[in-house]
Design an enzyme around this catalytic site. Structure first.
Site, PDB file in Angstrom:
ATOM      1  N   HIS A 110       4.149  73.434  79.512  1.00  0.00           N
ATOM      2  CA  HIS A 110       5.034  72.970  78.435  1.00  0.00           C
ATOM      3  C   HIS A 110       4.935  73.945  77.264  1.00  0.00           C
ATOM      4  O   HIS A 110       3.859  74.460  76.976  1.00  0.00           O
ATOM      5  CB  HIS A 110       4.585  71.564  78.013  1.00  0.00           C
ATOM      6  CG  HIS A 110       5.581  70.789  77.205  1.00  0.00           C
ATOM      7  ND1 HIS A 110       6.907  70.643  77.571  1.00  0.00           N
ATOM      8  CD2 HIS A 110       5.446  70.080  76.054  1.00  0.00           C
ATOM      9  CE1 HIS A 110       7.528  69.880  76.666  1.00  0.00           C
ATOM     10  NE2 HIS A 110       6.665  69.537  75.735  1.00  0.00           N
ATOM     11  N   ARG A 156      -2.534  70.970  74.668  1.00  0.00           N
ATOM     12  CA  ARG A 156      -2.392  69.527  74.719  1.00  0.00           C
ATOM     13  C   ARG A 156      -2.988  69.137  76.067  1.00  0.00           C
ATOM     14  O   ARG A 156      -4.190  69.278  76.265  1.00  0.00           O
ATOM     15  CB  ARG A 156      -0.904  69.169  74.578  1.00  0.00           C
ATOM     16  CG  ARG A 156      -0.642  67.907  73.810  1.00  0.00           C
ATOM     17  CD  ARG A 156       0.827  67.732  73.452  1.00  0.00           C
ATOM     18  NE  ARG A 156       1.715  67.613  74.608  1.00  0.00           N
ATOM     19  CZ  ARG A 156       3.020  67.351  74.534  1.00  0.00           C
ATOM     20  NH1 ARG A 156       3.590  67.193  73.356  1.00  0.00           N
ATOM     21  NH2 ARG A 156       3.776  67.264  75.610  1.00  0.00           N
ATOM     22  N   ARG A 176      13.250  70.312  82.630  1.00  0.00           N
ATOM     23  CA  ARG A 176      12.891  68.950  82.207  1.00  0.00           C
ATOM     24  C   ARG A 176      13.507  68.593  80.860  1.00  0.00           C
ATOM     25  O   ARG A 176      12.791  68.338  79.896  1.00  0.00           O
ATOM     26  CB  ARG A 176      11.364  68.805  82.072  1.00  0.00           C
ATOM     27  CG  ARG A 176      10.536  69.042  83.300  1.00  0.00           C
ATOM     28  CD  ARG A 176       9.079  68.617  83.059  1.00  0.00           C
ATOM     29  NE  ARG A 176       8.528  69.141  81.816  1.00  0.00           N
ATOM     30  CZ  ARG A 176       7.913  70.318  81.688  1.00  0.00           C
ATOM     31  NH1 ARG A 176       7.736  71.093  82.743  1.00  0.00           N
ATOM     32  NH2 ARG A 176       7.454  70.716  80.521  1.00  0.00           N
ATOM     33  N   ASP A 212      13.776  44.603  56.530  1.00  0.00           N
ATOM     34  CA  ASP A 212      14.922  44.094  57.295  1.00  0.00           C
ATOM     35  C   ASP A 212      16.269  44.526  56.750  1.00  0.00           C
ATOM     36  O   ASP A 212      17.294  44.144  57.300  1.00  0.00           O
ATOM     37  CB  ASP A 212      14.915  42.557  57.277  1.00  0.00           C
ATOM     38  CG  ASP A 212      13.562  41.996  57.592  1.00  0.00           C
ATOM     39  OD1 ASP A 212      13.081  42.265  58.705  1.00  0.00           O
ATOM     40  OD2 ASP A 212      12.960  41.324  56.725  1.00  0.00           O
ATOM     41  N   CYS A 221      13.896  48.368  52.960  1.00  0.00           N
ATOM     42  CA  CYS A 221      12.963  47.244  53.104  1.00  0.00           C
ATOM     43  C   CYS A 221      12.692  46.995  54.586  1.00  0.00           C
ATOM     44  O   CYS A 221      13.185  47.716  55.440  1.00  0.00           O
ATOM     45  CB  CYS A 221      13.552  45.989  52.463  1.00  0.00           C
ATOM     46  SG  CYS A 221      14.197  46.246  50.791  1.00  0.00           S
ATOM     47  N   LYS A 255      11.352  59.046  79.383  1.00  0.00           N
ATOM     48  CA  LYS A 255      10.206  58.367  78.752  1.00  0.00           C
ATOM     49  C   LYS A 255      10.665  57.638  77.478  1.00  0.00           C
ATOM     50  O   LYS A 255      11.754  57.912  76.950  1.00  0.00           O
ATOM     51  CB  LYS A 255       9.135  59.404  78.409  1.00  0.00           C
ATOM     52  CG  LYS A 255       9.598  60.445  77.396  1.00  0.00           C
ATOM     53  CD  LYS A 255       8.604  61.581  77.232  1.00  0.00           C
ATOM     54  CE  LYS A 255       9.112  62.610  76.238  1.00  0.00           C
ATOM     55  NZ  LYS A 255       8.260  63.807  76.175  1.00  0.00           N
ATOM     56  N   TYR A 269      13.402  47.073  46.019  1.00  0.00           N
ATOM     57  CA  TYR A 269      12.008  47.148  45.550  1.00  0.00           C
ATOM     58  C   TYR A 269      11.749  48.391  44.697  1.00  0.00           C
ATOM     59  O   TYR A 269      12.134  49.500  45.075  1.00  0.00           O
ATOM     60  CB  TYR A 269      11.048  47.203  46.736  1.00  0.00           C
ATOM     61  CG  TYR A 269      10.954  45.928  47.548  1.00  0.00           C
ATOM     62  CD1 TYR A 269      10.777  44.685  46.939  1.00  0.00           C
ATOM     63  CD2 TYR A 269      11.006  45.993  48.935  1.00  0.00           C
ATOM     64  CE1 TYR A 269      10.668  43.537  47.714  1.00  0.00           C
ATOM     65  CE2 TYR A 269      10.890  44.849  49.709  1.00  0.00           C
ATOM     66  CZ  TYR A 269      10.728  43.625  49.096  1.00  0.00           C
ATOM     67  OH  TYR A 269      10.621  42.495  49.854  1.00  0.00           O
TER      68      TYR A 269
END
Ligand SMILES: *Cc1c(COP(=O)(O)O)cnc(C)c1O
Length: 396
Positions: free
Chosen positions: A177, A145, A233, A328, A326, A47, A279
């Site tokens: 699970h 869940r 799994r 990027d 930041c 997944k 920053y």
């Protein structure tokens, strides 16, 4: 300082960073998991783009390594696997009412069922597809869940037995699970194991004969042989990361990290003592020093809370994110004696055995888990696949 060095070898032309994926490591990890589970089969969980490693190449490598099954969360992920021509048994377990279950049934995807509405929709999908749907009934043994609990489980298995008698569905699996598989001695582990046994007795009394009982994720696969049943799994372990870092790293379990994230310095410059960096100036140099700029940021999946703590290797030397991450880019204080230049290779994380920082190191620094570090590596980063069969940089 501007004596240019060649760019690190594995970055694709023009890319400033990439995710290298060692398919051989995935194969060997699955082989190791198989060895550990004896007669149980291995469902490699792929997944979330194979935890960021690239869905189709990772799935193929896992199958080559001996996985008998693949597992995904979403139906679309399952259809992508099928579209790549992969025919192995494949389970998808998370969808909402109105999902295209008929497409899944037509593509021979096993689907999980946790509630009556899902059973109804799968029966309808089977009719639409003109074939029997293979299903795995999910019991909630305590995670709260997905899955049916208490009386609802009894109702679900009875309805599933009806569905079987009409040949709309075939109950291939019963599954659950764990809450705390990563703490093998936690009392919930035993309690869930017992509830799983009870749930299977209920299913059996209803006339169901599932051939695949499964509850073990990576942690339970590695630490709790009593719960391997017919199928395990593992996800994280397939990618060579330890689900139980407090008990041992990958090497302790015969695993090897499959993901390596690399970049190159985009700028190198000398600054005086007392210079605030990035920053907010949350990092201030305490001496004259050399700063290197790494062209990766939170848009690439570098956690913003790696600010001042994320470990890196720059041209083979350990360093740390210095100042805010930041969107990027981020800066690393390379120290006053750094004599390199733009283009110098940067490793964010990779192999512990090779002396590189690891995804687990990043997770510890950022107070999260290695799962989140690898899965969040962004779409902007090209995946470069390596393989003993297709050496160095052979992408696909
Ligand atoms: C993600 C997932 C797994 C794999 O878990 P790991 O801890 O990565 O081994 C197994 N089962 C289910 C239901 C999952 O959602």
């Amino acid at each position: 300082m501007d004596t240019s060095t060649p760019p690190p070898s594995r970055l694709p032309a023009g890319a400033s960073a990439c995710v290298e994926v060692d398919l051989d490591a995935i194969r060997s990890n699955v082989g190791e998991l198989r060895r550990r589970v004896g007669n149980a089969e291995v469902m490699a969980v792929v997944k979330a783009d194979a935890y960021g490693h690239g869905l189709v190449p990772a799935a193929k490598a896992a199958l080559d390594g001996g996985a008998g099954w693949l597992g995904v969360a979403q139906l679309d992920e399952a259809l992508q696997v099928r579209a790549a021509g992969i025919e192995a048994p494949l389970l998808a377990w998370l969808y909402v009412p109105g999902a295209d279950l008929a497409a899944a049934v037509r593509a021979d995807v096993d689907v999980s069922i946790s509630a009556l509405w899902a059973l109804d929709e799968v029966r309808q999908a089977a009719a639409e597809a003109g074939r029997t749907a293979r299903v795995h009934l999910k019991v909630d043994t305590g995670l709260a869940r997905n899955g049916a609990r208490g009386e609802d489980w009894q109702v679900l298995v009875d309805a599933a037995a009806d569905g079987e008698s009409e040949e709309a569905i075939d109950v291939v699996g019963v599954w659950s699970h764990f809450v705390y598989a990563d703490e093998p001695k936690h009392p919930t582990v035993r309690a869930q194991h017992e509830r799983f046994e009870d749930a299977m007795r209920v299913a059996e009394r209803a006339g169901l004969r599932p051939t695949h009982r499964h509850i073990a994720n990576s942690a339970a696969t590695l630490t709790n042989p009593a719960v391997h049943y017919d199928l395990v799994r593992p996800g994280l372990a397939v990618y060579g990361l330890s689900p139980v870092p407090q008990l041992g790293g990958p090497a302790a379990y015969g695993l090897r990290e499959a993901m390596r994230v690399t970049s190159a310095l985009a700028n190198v410059k000398r600054v005086p003592a007392g210079q605030g960096v990035s920053y907010g100036h949350v990092y201030v140099t305490d001496r004259e020093t050399v700063l290197g700029l790494v062209p990766m940021g939170y848009a690439d999946g570098i956690p913003r809370n790696a600010t001042n703590v994320g470990p890196v290797l720059v041209d083979g030397r350990p360093g740390r994110v210095s100042g805010r991450v930041c969107m990027d880019q981020f800066v690393v204080d390379l120290g006053p004696t750094y004599a390199g230049a733009a283009g110098d290779p940067v490793v964010l994380f990779g192999s512990e055995a090779a002396g590189e920082p690891t995804a687990q190191d990043w997770a510890s620094a950022c107070e999260t888990i290695s799962y989140e570090i690898v899965t969040r590596m962004g779409a902007r980063l090209p995946r470069v696949f390596s393989d003993t069969d297709t050496p160095a940089g052979g992408g696909q």
